[in-house]
Design a protein around this motif. Structure first.
Motif, short mmCIF file in Angstrom:
data_model
loop_
_atom_site.label_atom_id
_atom_site.label_comp_id
_atom_site.label_asym_id
_atom_site.label_seq_id
_atom_site.Cartn_x
_atom_site.Cartn_y
_atom_site.Cartn_z
N LEU A 57 0.83 -1.20 0.00
CA LEU A 57 0.00 0.00 0.00
C LEU A 57 0.86 1.26 0.00
O LEU A 57 0.64 2.18 -0.80
CB LEU A 57 -0.92 0.00 1.22
N ILE A 58 1.84 1.32 0.90
CA ILE A 58 2.70 2.51 0.99
C ILE A 58 3.50 2.68 -0.29
O ILE A 58 3.64 3.81 -0.81
CB ILE A 58 3.63 2.41 2.21
N THR A 59 4.03 1.60 -0.83
CA THR A 59 4.80 1.69 -2.08
C THR A 59 3.92 2.20 -3.22
O THR A 59 4.36 3.04 -4.02
CB THR A 59 5.40 0.32 -2.44
N ALA A 60 2.68 1.72 -3.29
CA ALA A 60 1.77 2.16 -4.35
C ALA A 60 1.42 3.64 -4.21
O ALA A 60 1.43 4.40 -5.20
CB ALA A 60 0.49 1.32 -4.32
N LEU A 61 1.12 4.08 -2.98
CA LEU A 61 0.81 5.50 -2.76
C LEU A 61 2.01 6.38 -3.10
O LEU A 61 1.86 7.43 -3.76
CB LEU A 61 0.39 5.71 -1.31
N ASP A 62 3.19 5.96 -2.66
CA ASP A 62 4.40 6.73 -2.96
C ASP A 62 4.66 6.78 -4.47
O ASP A 62 5.08 7.81 -5.00
CB ASP A 62 5.61 6.12 -2.25
N ALA A 63 4.41 5.67 -5.15
CA ALA A 63 4.65 5.62 -6.59
C ALA A 63 3.72 6.57 -7.34
O ALA A 63 4.14 7.24 -8.30
CB ALA A 63 4.47 4.18 -7.11
N VAL A 64 2.47 6.65 -6.92
CA VAL A 64 1.53 7.59 -7.54
C VAL A 64 2.03 9.02 -7.35
O VAL A 64 2.08 9.82 -8.29
CB VAL A 64 0.12 7.41 -6.97
N ALA A 65 2.40 9.35 -6.11
CA ALA A 65 2.89 10.70 -5.83
C ALA A 65 4.19 10.98 -6.57
O ALA A 65 4.41 12.10 -7.07
CB ALA A 65 3.09 10.89 -4.32
N PHE A 66 5.04 9.98 -6.66
CA PHE A 66 6.32 10.15 -7.36
C PHE A 66 6.09 10.40 -8.84
O PHE A 66 6.78 11.22 -9.47
CB PHE A 66 7.18 8.90 -7.16
N GLY A 67 5.09 9.71 -9.40
CA GLY A 67 4.75 9.93 -10.80
C GLY A 67 4.25 11.34 -11.05
O GLY A 67 4.60 11.98 -12.05
N VAL A 68 3.42 11.85 -10.14
CA VAL A 68 2.94 13.23 -10.25
C VAL A 68 4.10 14.20 -10.12
O VAL A 68 4.20 15.20 -10.85
CB VAL A 68 1.87 13.51 -9.17
N LEU A 69 5.01 13.92 -9.19
CA LEU A 69 6.12 14.82 -8.92
C LEU A 69 7.12 14.86 -10.07
O LEU A 69 7.49 15.94 -10.56
CB LEU A 69 6.84 14.36 -7.64
N VAL A 70 7.57 13.71 -10.52
CA VAL A 70 8.64 13.65 -11.51
C VAL A 70 8.11 13.82 -12.93
O VAL A 70 8.76 14.43 -13.78
CB VAL A 70 9.41 12.32 -11.38
N GLY A 71 6.92 13.28 -13.21
CA GLY A 71 6.38 13.35 -14.56
C GLY A 71 7.07 12.37 -15.49
O GLY A 71 7.88 11.54 -15.08
N ARG A 72 6.76 12.47 -16.77
CA ARG A 72 7.31 11.52 -17.75
C ARG A 72 8.77 11.83 -18.06
O ARG A 72 9.59 10.94 -18.21
CB ARG A 72 6.48 11.55 -19.04
N THR A 73 9.09 13.10 -18.21
CA THR A 73 10.46 13.47 -18.58
C THR A 73 11.23 14.03 -17.40
O THR A 73 12.42 13.77 -17.25
CB THR A 73 10.44 14.49 -19.73
N GLY A 74 10.58 14.79 -16.53
CA GLY A 74 11.21 15.27 -15.31
C GLY A 74 12.17 16.42 -15.54
O GLY A 74 13.28 16.23 -16.03
N SER A 75 11.73 17.63 -15.18
CA SER A 75 12.63 18.78 -15.23
C SER A 75 13.69 18.63 -14.14
O SER A 75 13.58 17.78 -13.26
CB SER A 75 11.84 20.07 -15.02
N ALA A 76 14.72 19.47 -14.20
CA ALA A 76 15.81 19.37 -13.23
C ALA A 76 15.32 19.53 -11.79
O ALA A 76 15.71 18.73 -10.92
CB ALA A 76 16.90 20.40 -13.56
N PRO A 77 14.49 20.54 -11.47
CA PRO A 77 14.00 20.64 -10.09
C PRO A 77 13.18 19.43 -9.66
O PRO A 77 13.29 18.98 -8.52
CB PRO A 77 13.15 21.91 -10.11
N ARG A 78 12.38 18.89 -10.58
CA ARG A 78 11.54 17.74 -10.22
C ARG A 78 12.39 16.49 -10.01
O ARG A 78 12.11 15.69 -9.10
CB ARG A 78 10.47 17.53 -11.30
N ARG A 79 13.43 16.33 -10.81
CA ARG A 79 14.33 15.20 -10.58
C ARG A 79 15.09 15.37 -9.27
O ARG A 79 15.29 14.40 -8.52
CB ARG A 79 15.32 15.06 -11.74
N SER A 80 15.52 16.59 -8.99
CA SER A 80 16.22 16.84 -7.72
C SER A 80 15.33 16.52 -6.53
O SER A 80 15.78 15.92 -5.55
CB SER A 80 16.68 18.30 -7.65
#
Length: 407
Positions: A95-118
């Motif tokens: 459950l925690i891994t799935a929730l974190d993965a969803v949030a990580f996907g929103v945060l980083v996006g498909r390509t990930g700008s430098a601030p988002r990757r940082s």
């Protein structure tokens, strides 16, 4: 998807697998709360027995029961079909891994700008350093909700506020992000009204479910507890205990270790009003900056972090999972204002590493008030105070439109 983003995703998921395993392998049962309290609470609710927060008082807001119940659903196939031991723990980790993965996907996006990757690398490093406590506590459910909610405050303030308010009804601390948004965001009235509407709807549903007597028990249940050994204010008493002038005792009422020493109860009673006063002072400072035209990207991150650190530093409780509260504010600081996020990010990573060294790695020795863990705890708590000073100083230095105009 860029190669760098793929590597970041790989590291993020690998860290989750590692800390899930550490929960089983490390001493002091860092996954103990999940199997010893979350599982029985949720099992009792499903079986028609007592429902925490509804039929009996509870230390958590009532919506904290939802992820515990959802874990029962995730664990059911492993239990019913193959009889796997530890199925609830596995379900919780999934459950925690799935929730974190969803949030990580929103945060980083498909390509990930430098601030988002940082920001993604910071989150990954914080989880790695903090260890299993970053996964096996109810606080872990609120971190991804806080990351998504804070990230969406600019473009989707309504949805963001719904997520943050729900998170606050799971564990109170995400309310700090709502409070900071009311101060710093241009959509503050929308944020305020949305938070009020979600809270009102939650209260109505809980009242209809029979929670009238225990509706706000999560606030009153904490008032009578003593000074926990890991709290910042308990640091001098832990040194007294090391030299034999105080003792560490276990409270069976709230299932935690507390300080017994002259003056400890008085100090514990003083901390709650101090928390209110310091939080109010930080909010007023942020409001002054907002009224003078400070921009949201510059104001919101230090204001949020200052409020969250205040909730930790002035708390009579010092549970290790409190360090997870620091992850979302710093992730958002990196996103909104990366050039000024380095020092708070470094301090939070140091706090995560020190906290893991204290709990679970040397916790048994801390209960015996041995020198090394008491010293580690002292350094950790001093760094929390330093982080409060730095975040407050950053808040003071936020430029306003008046200053910009003069420049």
């Amino acid at each position: 998807m860029k190669f760098r983003t793929i590597g970041l995703w790989g590291a993020f998921l690998a860290v989750h697998i590692l800390i899930a395993w550490q929960g089983w392998a490390y001493p002091s049962q860092p996954m103990g709360d999940v199997v010893l309290v979350y599982e029985p609470w949720s099992a009792a609710a499903l079986s028609g027995g007592s429902i925490v927060g509804i039929t009996e008082p509870w230390v958590y807001p009532q919506l904290a029961l939802l992820p515990m119940l959802l874990t029962q659903l995730l664990a059911w196939p492993l239990t019913a079909l193959v009889g796997m031991p530890g199925a609830y723990l596995i379900g919780w980790a999934v459950l925690i891994t799935a929730l974190d993965a969803v949030a990580f996907g929103v945060l980083v996006g498909r390509t990930g700008s430098a601030p988002r990757r940082s920001a993604g690398w910071f989150w990954t490093a914080a989880l790695l350093l903090l260890g299993p406590i970053a996964m096996y506590r109810i606080d872990a459910v609120t971190v991804p909700l806080a990351v998504i909610g804070g990230f969406w405050l600019v473009k989707r303030p309504g949805v963001a506020t719904v997520l943050l308010t729900i998170a606050a009804w799971i564990k109170i601390w995400p309310g700090a992000l709502v409070l900071a948004a009311v101060v710093a965001a241009k959509s503050r009235m929308r944020v305020l009204l949305t938070a009020a509407a979600v809270s009102a709807a939650t209260v109505v549903v809980l009242f209809l479910r029979g929670a009238d007597r225990h509706l706000f028990g999560f606030l009153t249940e904490q008032t009578g507890r003593g000074l926990q050994i890991e709290a910042v204010a308990a640091t001098p008493f832990m040194w007294m205990a090391h030299f034999g002038a105080a003792s560490v005792d276990y409270s069976f009422d709230i299932l935690t270790f507390q300080i017994s020493a002259p003056g400890a109860e008085v100090l514990a009673a003083f901390l709650t009003p101090l928390m209110v006063l310091v939080t109010l002072a930080v909010v007023v400072l942020g409001a002054v900056k907002a009224m003078r035209g400070a921009s949201f990207p510059r104001l919101f991150p230090p204001l949020t972090l200052a409020i969250v650190v205040t909730l930790i530093v002035t708390n009579k409780v010092g549970s290790p999972q409190f360090q997870t509260w620091l992850i979302a504010p710093v992730v958002l600081w990196i996103i909104f204002d990366r050039t000024r996020s380095g020092v708070p990010a470094g301090l939070v990573l140091a706090l995560c590493g020190l906290t893991c060294l204290i709990y679970p790695l040397t916790y048994d020795a801390l209960l015996r008030t041995e020198l090394l863990p008491v010293l580690l705890l002292t350094v950790r708590n001093l760094l929390l105070v330093v982080l409060l000073v730095i975040s407050t100083r950053a808040l003071v230095r936020v430029p306003t439109s008046h200053i910009s105009a003069r420049r």
